[in-house]
Design an enzyme around this catalytic site. Structure first.
Site, mmCIF file in Angstrom:
data_model
loop_
_atom_site.group_PDB
_atom_site.id
_atom_site.type_symbol
_atom_site.label_atom_id
_atom_site.label_comp_id
_atom_site.label_asym_id
_atom_site.label_seq_id
_atom_site.Cartn_x
_atom_site.Cartn_y
_atom_site.Cartn_z
ATOM 1 N N VAL A 25 0.842 -1.203 0.000
ATOM 2 C CA VAL A 25 0.000 0.000 0.000
ATOM 3 C C VAL A 25 0.873 1.247 0.000
ATOM 4 C CG1 VAL A 25 -1.728 1.316 1.276
ATOM 5 C CG2 VAL A 25 -1.915 -1.178 1.133
ATOM 6 N N PRO A 45 11.186 0.472 8.876
ATOM 7 C CA PRO A 45 12.329 -0.395 9.124
ATOM 8 C C PRO A 45 12.567 -1.402 7.997
ATOM 9 C CG PRO A 45 10.509 -0.941 10.598
ATOM 10 C CD PRO A 45 10.120 0.288 9.878
ATOM 11 N N ASP A 211 -22.689 11.871 -44.354
ATOM 12 C CA ASP A 211 -23.523 11.401 -45.453
ATOM 13 C C ASP A 211 -24.954 11.215 -44.970
ATOM 14 O OD1 ASP A 211 -21.615 11.384 -47.394
ATOM 15 O OD2 ASP A 211 -21.146 9.256 -47.245
ATOM 16 N N LYS A 233 -25.540 12.221 -50.416
ATOM 17 C CA LYS A 233 -25.891 11.977 -51.810
ATOM 18 C C LYS A 233 -27.096 11.043 -51.863
ATOM 19 C CE LYS A 233 -20.992 12.169 -53.120
ATOM 20 N NZ LYS A 233 -19.868 11.431 -53.743
ATOM 21 N N GLY A 264 -21.686 5.899 -43.735
ATOM 22 C CA GLY A 264 -22.370 4.656 -43.424
ATOM 23 C C GLY A 264 -21.474 3.466 -43.726
ATOM 24 N N GLY A 265 -21.729 2.349 -43.047
ATOM 25 C CA GLY A 265 -20.959 1.134 -43.310
ATOM 26 C C GLY A 265 -19.501 1.303 -42.957
ATOM 27 N N ASP A 266 -18.629 0.893 -43.877
ATOM 28 C CA ASP A 266 -17.187 1.016 -43.705
ATOM 29 C C ASP A 266 -16.642 1.917 -44.803
ATOM 30 O OD1 ASP A 266 -14.622 -0.621 -42.392
ATOM 31 O OD2 ASP A 266 -14.285 0.063 -44.436
ATOM 32 N N MET A 345 -25.890 -0.730 -53.819
ATOM 33 C CA MET A 345 -26.398 0.246 -54.798
ATOM 34 C C MET A 345 -26.936 -0.470 -56.038
ATOM 35 S SD MET A 345 -23.293 3.026 -54.391
ATOM 36 C CE MET A 345 -22.033 1.736 -54.401
#
Length: 422
Positions: A25, A45, A211, A233, A264-266, A345
């Site tokens: 401690v 000590p 987006d 878009k 969105g997404g990756d 898409m």
């Protein structure tokens, strides 16, 4: 103590701090004081291995003896004393000496008898949104409770669920220093499917370029002074060109701002994240990529469709169908005959794409699923076959955004149904 504790942060830089005791401690207390820049003297000590290492490295001074009257004022008054001997009588003596000398004393054996307390402390890590923050929690002498609360608060800070953005400009934040751009994949749409890192960077952002897809609901959690630039878009409507988006990222970063490009997404899966990263690098702007949960895999999963399934197929192909069937055919040319096709898409040109796939050898009765608005309350799945997909989509009024899945894995949906959480 009868009243409320008075929270206070001490600057111990170069100041004498006495630690009475030589066990683990005491070692933790000594290390904490050293991290704060204090000058540590240990009186005991004996010392444990951790303290012995500090002594050997001459980071602390060790007085190898019992505590004695006058140790807190000679050779000069201490600013703070920690007592952790494990001996109630000795700790009480140190506390009395400290009180007489007007020195704050932290007792490890009895918090209620202390004149000061050390909270459970956590500091934000370097280069994280919580950098520069210190979290300190006290819990009325219950250190385990304080530690649990501290860890929960720090986790919330690092995850971005608590505000972490600097609102006062510091030297490090000044426009003289370059800003940064983070390309954050926001996942398929649900607000809680963004990564922890992405959520934290969003909370720390000065500018967000967003987006129409992804977790837009999180924008409402941003401060009123955060600039949100919507470059969304829609099919056939691109009000902000990709070139202009690239310029916006560099422009805001050049003003010393922390910029998040929320998509969105990756960002690196048909998201033009590579183009944005290259533009930043070419203009000397530090850029970070935070991967997102791509809709190519997660949206079919939400509809109960695994893109691979033992006994059906071991591979899948992701392709953009935005520009028609040629891109899809090229992507699938070297794939296994049973590979799942995931088309992003793909709604607008679905009829020509389906016809081309049949002509290229896909069975007309190959199952097809069209999953609209995955991971949102409006999620809807239309199941058809390659031969009838276009006509069924028109009849059902299928609209973008939607993910098209072509392959026998679609049949698994009949046994699973929707799997998206509420």
């Amino acid at each position: 103590m009868t009243g409320h504790a008075y929270p206070l942060t001490l600057d111990l830089t170069g100041r004498r701090v006495v630690v009475v005791g030589g066990g683990p401690v005491a070692a933790r207390r000594a290390r904490g004081v050293l991290d704060a820049g204090g000058v540590v003297e240990v009186i005991s000590p004996y010392v444990c291995e951790d303290l012995s290492d500090l002594v050997d490295r001459r980071e602390i001074v060790w007085h190898e003896r019992e505590f004695a009257v006058g140790d807190l004022v000679l050779p000069e008054p201490a600013w703070l004393v920690h007592t952790a001997t494990g001996d109630l009588a000795v700790d009480a003596q140190v506390a009395r000496e400290a009180d007489a000398a007007r020195v704050w004393c932290v007792r490890a054996d009895d918090a209620s008898a202390s004149s000061a307390w050390t909270p459970a402390v956590a500091r934000g890590s370097k280069d994280s949104p919580s950098e520069g923050l210190t979290v300190a929690v006290t819990a009325g002498g219950d250190p385990r409770r304080a530690t649990a609360v501290r860890d929960a608060v720090l986790a919330a800070l690092d995850s971005g669920t608590l505000p972490v953005r600097r609102v006062r400009q510091t030297t490090e934040d000044s426009p003289a220093h370059a800003g940064r751009v983070a390309l954050v994949g926001g996942g398929p749409g649900a607000e809680d499917l963004i990564t922890v890192r992405g959520r934290a960077l969003l909370a720390a952002a000065d500018v967000v370029v967003t987006d129409r897809l992804g977790p837009r609901g999180l924008l409402a959690t941003l401060g009123a002074d955060v600039e949100v630039v919507d470059v969304g878009k829609t099919p056939g409507n691109h009000p902000v060109s990709q070139e202009r988006i690239n310029e916006l990222l560099v422009h805001h970063a050049s003003l010393g701002k922390r910029v998040v490009r929320l998509k969105g997404g990756d960002s690196f899966v048909l998201g033009r994240g590579g183009e944005e990263a290259l533009h930043c690098v070419q203009h000397g702007v530090p850029v970070e990529v935070v991967p997102g949960v791509t809709s190519a895999v997660s949206v079919p999963a939400a509809a109960g469709i695994p893109v691979t399934h033992r006994g059906i197929t071991a591979s899948f192909v992701v392709a953009s169908a935005h520009d028609g069937a040629d891109q899809v055919l090229r992507a699938a040319a070297d794939a296994a005959p049973d590979a799942t096709l995931v088309l992003l898409m793909g709604v607008t040109r679905l009829e020509s794409t389906a016809r081309a796939l049949i002509e290229a050898g896909r069975r007309p009765d190959t199952p097809v699923a069209l999953v609209e608005r995955g991971w949102t309350p409006q999620q809807r799945t239309t199941v058809s076959t390659l031969e009838h997909a276009a006509s069924d989509a028109r009849r059902a009024g299928v609209r973008a955004p939607a993910v098209v899945v072509v392959g026998d894995v679609v049949s698994v949906r009949h046994r699973l149904g929707d799997l998206a959480g509420e």
